[in-house]
Enzyme design. Structure first.
Site, mmCIF file in Angstrom:
data_model
loop_
_atom_site.group_PDB
_atom_site.id
_atom_site.type_symbol
_atom_site.label_atom_id
_atom_site.label_comp_id
_atom_site.label_asym_id
_atom_site.label_seq_id
_atom_site.Cartn_x
_atom_site.Cartn_y
_atom_site.Cartn_z
ATOM 1 N N HIS A 144 0.916 -1.262 0.149
ATOM 2 C CA HIS A 144 0.235 0.021 0.026
ATOM 3 C C HIS A 144 0.802 1.113 -0.646
ATOM 4 C CE1 HIS A 144 -3.584 2.339 0.970
ATOM 5 N NE2 HIS A 144 -2.686 3.062 1.128
ATOM 6 N N CYS A 145 0.989 2.329 -1.277
ATOM 7 C CA CYS A 145 2.062 3.404 -1.213
ATOM 8 C C CYS A 145 1.267 3.649 -2.675
ATOM 9 C CB CYS A 145 3.112 3.235 -1.529
ATOM 10 S SG CYS A 145 3.502 1.731 -3.195
ATOM 11 N N ASP A 191 2.262 2.339 3.269
ATOM 12 C CA ASP A 191 1.193 4.137 2.551
ATOM 13 C C ASP A 191 1.922 5.174 2.972
ATOM 14 O OD1 ASP A 191 -1.140 5.194 2.446
ATOM 15 O OD2 ASP A 191 -0.773 6.195 4.333
ATOM 16 N N HIS A 237 -6.105 -0.065 5.677
ATOM 17 C CA HIS A 237 -5.281 0.347 7.469
ATOM 18 C C HIS A 237 -6.288 -0.504 8.292
ATOM 19 C CE1 HIS A 237 -3.452 2.382 3.997
ATOM 20 N NE2 HIS A 237 -3.806 3.667 4.055
HETATM 21 O O1 LIG Z 1 -6.427 8.631 5.286
HETATM 22 C C1 LIG Z 1 -6.017 9.385 4.289
HETATM 23 O O2 LIG Z 1 -6.011 10.209 4.257
HETATM 24 C C2 LIG Z 1 -5.770 8.507 2.940
HETATM 25 C C3 LIG Z 1 -5.736 9.514 2.419
HETATM 26 C C4 LIG Z 1 -6.099 8.530 1.012
HETATM 27 C C5 LIG Z 1 -5.844 8.717 0.040
HETATM 28 O O3 LIG Z 1 -6.176 10.103 -0.528
HETATM 29 O O4 LIG Z 1 -6.264 8.134 -1.580
HETATM 30 O O5 LIG Z 1 -5.210 7.154 0.536
HETATM 31 C C6 LIG Z 1 -5.075 6.543 2.284
HETATM 32 O O6 LIG Z 1 -4.340 5.290 2.140
HETATM 33 C C7 LIG Z 1 -5.189 7.128 3.471
#
Ligand SMILES: O=C(O)c1cc(C(=O)O)oc(=O)c1
Length: 306
Positions: free
Chosen positions: A33-34, A259, A183
């Site tokens: 996840h990135c 992330d 998450h």
């Molecule tokens: O919690 C977040 O703000 C967030 C945002 C995004 C995104 O904007 O895609 O992706 C993630 O994995 C987590």
């Protein structure tokens, strides 16, 4: 359209000089996840975005991969790019097969477009229910998207707040392809990991054998830390019991990722090397770590690899 973007006030930039993890990742580990952000001058941020990030390019992502000791990436479409998946696709094509992707699609996407994304390495679509990130999409539209991606064997990644699971659960269970929860379903980690709230989430994972869970983002979920900064190699101790429960009960359907570049953090920006040192705390045996970091993501994203 101007491609000169101003970051959201208070934006925290990703860590430019991460440590090397003390924990040595197993050979073939996947950062599952990135994201990439832009660069905005090349891949403009979407007009409907709720935040404007700093740039975080594919080259910077691949440099981090090599620095931390990962072999592969799963690049997830960030909401600041809306349903314009060009930055992710560009990263996948540049990766030489070492990256897969998760896209955002609108219901009017054509089969030819889905096929092109598949050929680039996309293997999932993301449905986001976090109100601070996106406006809610009608469920009918989401089911239309599922119909388009199902023939390609893709899965659906879902991102939601723990408090919304009760309302979303039946809808999720009606989706006829594998699900991947982002998450850890965002538990309130100030609560008891053995209490009823987290049990509700675990029950959801128990409802079908094809629901996967990313035990990611302790830096987002923590309330009492300590943060992955200043050499701390046992960071986010408050999140550990939650992630460990998931890893130990569902060892064959958990995923982990950095992330990076950590959108929307407000408290601190973690040192990604110290973040990798979180892994042995949540997956205490070499066997669990191998499943989490290699076997599981390979089965989901590179099922045909040797
Ligand atoms: O919690 C977040 O703000 C967030 C945002 C995004 C995104 O904007 O895609 O992706 C993630 O994995 C987590």
């Amino acid at each position: 359209m101007s491609t000169d973007f101003e970051k959201t006030p208070g934006w925290l930039d990703w860590c430019a000089d991460p440590s090397r993890p003390a924990y040595r990742l197993p050979r073939g580990a996947v950062d599952a996840h990135c994201h990439v952000f832009g660069p905005g001058g090349e891949f403009p941020y979407a007009p409907e975005r709720k935040y404007t990030p700093c740039d975080a390019s594919k080259e910077q992502l691949f440099a981090l991969r090599d620095h931390l000791g990962f072999s592969r990436n799963v690049v997830v479409q960030a909401t600041c790019h809306g349903a314009d998946n060009r930055a992710v696709v560009d990263a996948l094509r540049a990766s030489g097969g070492l990256a897969r992707g998760v896209a955002t699609l609108r219901p009017d996407v054509t089969d030819a477009e889905v096929r092109e994304l598949h050929e680039a390495g996309v293997r999932g679509v993301r449905f986001n229910f976090v109100a601070r990130l996106v406006d809610a999409a009608p469920k009918r539209d989401l089911l239309d998207v599922v119909e388009k991606i199902a023939p390609y064997g893709w899965h659906v990644v879902v991102y939601f707040e723990a408090a919304d699971l009760a309302d979303l659960r039946d809808f999720f269970l009606s989706i006829p392809v594998p699900l991947v929860v982002d998450h850890m379903g965002r538990p309130d980690t100030a609560k008891d990991p053995d209490g009823p709230d987290f049990e509700t989430f675990l029950d959801f994972l128990r409802a079908r054998p094809d629901i996967w869970c990313k035990v990611t983002c302790p830096e987002r979920l923590t309330t009492s830390g300590p943060p992955a900064l200043g050499g701390e190699r046992a960071a986010y101790r408050d999140v550990v019991p939650f992630a460990r429960r998931v890893v130990e009960e569902f060892p064959d359907r958990v995923l982990w990722g950095t992330d990076w570049p950590h959108p929307n953090l407000t408290d601190h920006m973690p040192d990604d090397g110290l973040l990798v040192d979180f892994v042995p705390h949540i997956a205490p045996t070499a066997e669990l770590r191998h499943k989490l970091l290699v076997d599981n993501p390979m089965r989901l994203y590179w099922p045909d690899a040797d």
